[in-house]
Motif scaffolding. Structure first.
Motif, short mmCIF file in Angstrom:
data_model
loop_
_atom_site.label_atom_id
_atom_site.label_comp_id
_atom_site.label_asym_id
_atom_site.label_seq_id
_atom_site.Cartn_x
_atom_site.Cartn_y
_atom_site.Cartn_z
N ARG A 1 70.51 37.83 45.84
CA ARG A 1 69.93 39.03 45.24
C ARG A 1 68.40 38.97 45.35
N TRP B 1 67.37 39.72 48.83
CA TRP B 1 67.63 41.14 49.07
C TRP B 1 66.51 41.98 48.45
N SER C 1 69.34 42.21 37.17
CA SER C 1 68.40 41.88 38.25
C SER C 1 67.72 40.54 38.05
#
Lengths: 286, 258
Positions: A70, A73, A237
């Motif tokens: 993540r 990304w 997140s």
């Protein structure tokens, strides 16, 4: 002719500050991180048995791979967005700004002189449930109740980071574009190249070192950022920086944090090597 | 080459994107409400008054200035000596040191922070202002080295060689022949390092003891909704001062060119 600086005393004195900082701080501190990653928690910093347990845990628990992916990304998207949006600005600065160049250069670098924390915080007050965006839209009658969808998601992290790091990519690209002689573009145009061909075959390859330099100074700090995810990202997140920071704070497991940091450095080195390889095959020509 | 109107419009939109979020901070610092939302409730200077009456902010400002001065001085000194040796005499060790000095650009702040935290704990120093100074030296070094290396590389080698041929000692070559040509770049490297350190949070977070810097103070206050307006007043003042300083530096730079 005499060689420059062959006096041993001079060389030693001049080398001392740099040697102290690079070997004493950079190398030694990184070696400590690497070494601590093989230790067991609560055994003192350099005592106790050696173990591969920390690294085994990072590989075994899918949480860490997921957070690392993540992070890659998110910071990859941020890097792409900053470089692509910065390129036209750098182009304008290099070729079209004329007498406004100084002013424009000043304007795009000014935000860099203002507090990073406050630039991130500004987005929090914009995107919040009772924040600027929602209240302004309700005030204008564009929607009738506030929405929670803007804050606490990865998109908010990407937007905020792209804004916070926007000026960083402009300067390296601008410097690279400046080295392109105008005559080269004119020669290409005279020989019948279209604008797209000129860009793809002449401008982009020559400016590639600047693009990659700009990408690097955005990619590395955003990958390890823990402030922006904490402020606008919400639990969905969490980034690798957040996990590392937690090991040195709440979780209080320094060896595991050091192992995570080592793994992160490894991932950065691999990413940089891959991009360099790709650049050598398809990118810049010198 | 003929080009359209699209690019100037894009530049305008880019600048709006860059400045609009930042502009909200001074705007809401005058708002007579704890909420940062529209419609604004009315103008007030209340938050600025509270700001001046908070001694912790003055203390944090002094810590930040001390740390930024120290870190920028050390980083500039190191960058100057490193790049001079790297560009002029060029011994192998100096070139290695030059590469190592740029290495921190590959290290995210969080890792610089924990690496130095481990180091200062091992050294028995513990988190302190000195620890933050060390951390900021690492953060500032790559940019300072890049600025100075570009400047030294642009100075003709023949100037240093002529001075050496005429019998100048190593130190005199450095001090009298090369350094005077690099002062403006040394000034830029120092300013850049100073501003980087003054604003730095991510590394300082790990290394701060009982004496917070200004960004650390701001971070500690962001959790309390009640102190948000005061933080925004502080942010507006920081914005104003850095814009003025940046403008001044730009004017000086332009004047020195003429």
């Amino acid at each position: 002719m005499r060689q420059l600086a062959n006096g041993a005393g001079f060389l030693c004195a001049m080398s001392l500050p740099g040697a102290l900082v690079t070997f004493g701080l950079v190398i030694f501190a990184l070696a400590l991180v690497l070494g601590l990653g093989f230790r067991v928690n609560d055994q003192g910093l350099l005592r106790g048995p050696l173990t591969l347990g920390n690294f085994a845990q990072i590989l075994a628990d899918p949480l860490y791979a997921r957070v690392m992916l993540r992070s890659l990304w998110i910071s990859g998207l941020v890097t792409l967005a900053t470089v692509v949006t910065a390129y036209p600005v750098a182009w304008y600065l290099a070729f079209r700004a004329g007498k406004h160049r100084g002013l424009l250069l000043f304007l795009v670098t000014l935000p860099f002189w203002t507090s990073y924390l406050l630039r991130v915080f500004a987005w929090k007050i914009i995107l919040a449930y009772n924040g600027v965006l929602n209240s302004a839209m309700i005030e204008l009658g564009l929607w009738d109740k506030p929405s929670m969808m803007f804050l606490n998601n990865p998109a908010a992290v990407v937007l905020t980071l792209a804004h916070a790091y926007a000026p960083f990519a402009i300067l390296p690209i601008y410097v690279a574009l400046q080295t392109i002689p105008r005559s080269l573009l004119e020669a290409g145009a005279d020989l019948g190249a279209t604008k797209a061909q000129l860009f793809r075959r002449v401008v982009l390859p020559i400016s590639m070192p600047g693009v990659l330099g700009g990408a690097l100074v955005v990619f590395v700090p955003t990958l390890g950022d823990y402030v922006t995810p904490a402020m606008v990202g919400g639990p969905a997140s969490t980034m690798i920086g957040t996990l590392i920071q937690a090991q040195f704070g709440k979780a209080n497991d320094w060896p595991f944090g050091a192992a995570l940091a080592t793994a992160t450095m490894l991932v950065i080195l691999i990413a940089v090597a891959l991009v360099r390889q790709a650049d050598r095959r398809w990118g810049s020509r010198t | 080459m003929k080009q359209g109107r699209l690019l100037p419009i894009y530049i305008g939109a880019y600048l709006v994107f860059l400045y609009l979020p930042v502009a909200l901070i001074p705007l809401f610092s005058f708002n007579d409400s704890i909420q940062a939302a529209f419609p604004m409730k009315g103008l007030t200077l209340e938050w600025y008054r509270t700001l001046l009456q908070t001694p912790a902010i003055g203390q944090a400002l002094r810590n930040s200035l001390f740390i930024a001065l120290a870190a920028a001085s050390i980083a500039t000194l190191c960058a100057t000596t490193i790049t001079y040796l790297e560009v002029f005499p060029r011994p192998v060790l100096s070139r290695l040191i030059g590469v190592l000095a740029r290495l921190p650009i590959l290290i995210p702040g969080v890792i610089v922070g924990i690496a130095l935290l481990i180091l200062v704990n091992l050294a028995g120093l513990g988190p302190s202002r000195i620890a933050i100074v060390l951390g900021h030296v690492l953060v500032c070094l790559p940019a300072a080295v890049t600025v100075l290396r570009a400047r030294f590389a642009a100075i003709p080698r023949s100037i240093a060689e002529a001075a050496a041929d005429l019998g100048a000692s190593d130190f005199t070559v450095f001090r009298r022949a090369v350094l005077p040509l690099a002062w403006s770049a040394i000034g830029s490297a120092f300013t850049l390092s100073f501003l980087t350190s003054f604003d730095e949070f991510i590394v300082a977070y790990f290394l701060a003891g009982t004496e917070p810097t200004l960004p650390l103070y701001i971070w500690s206050q962001l959790r309390f909704p009640k102190s948000l307006p005061v933080v925004m007043a502080l942010g507006a003042l920081i914005l104003l001062v850095s814009a003025l300083l940046a403008g001044l530096a730009e004017l000086l730079r332009r004047r020195s060119r003429v």
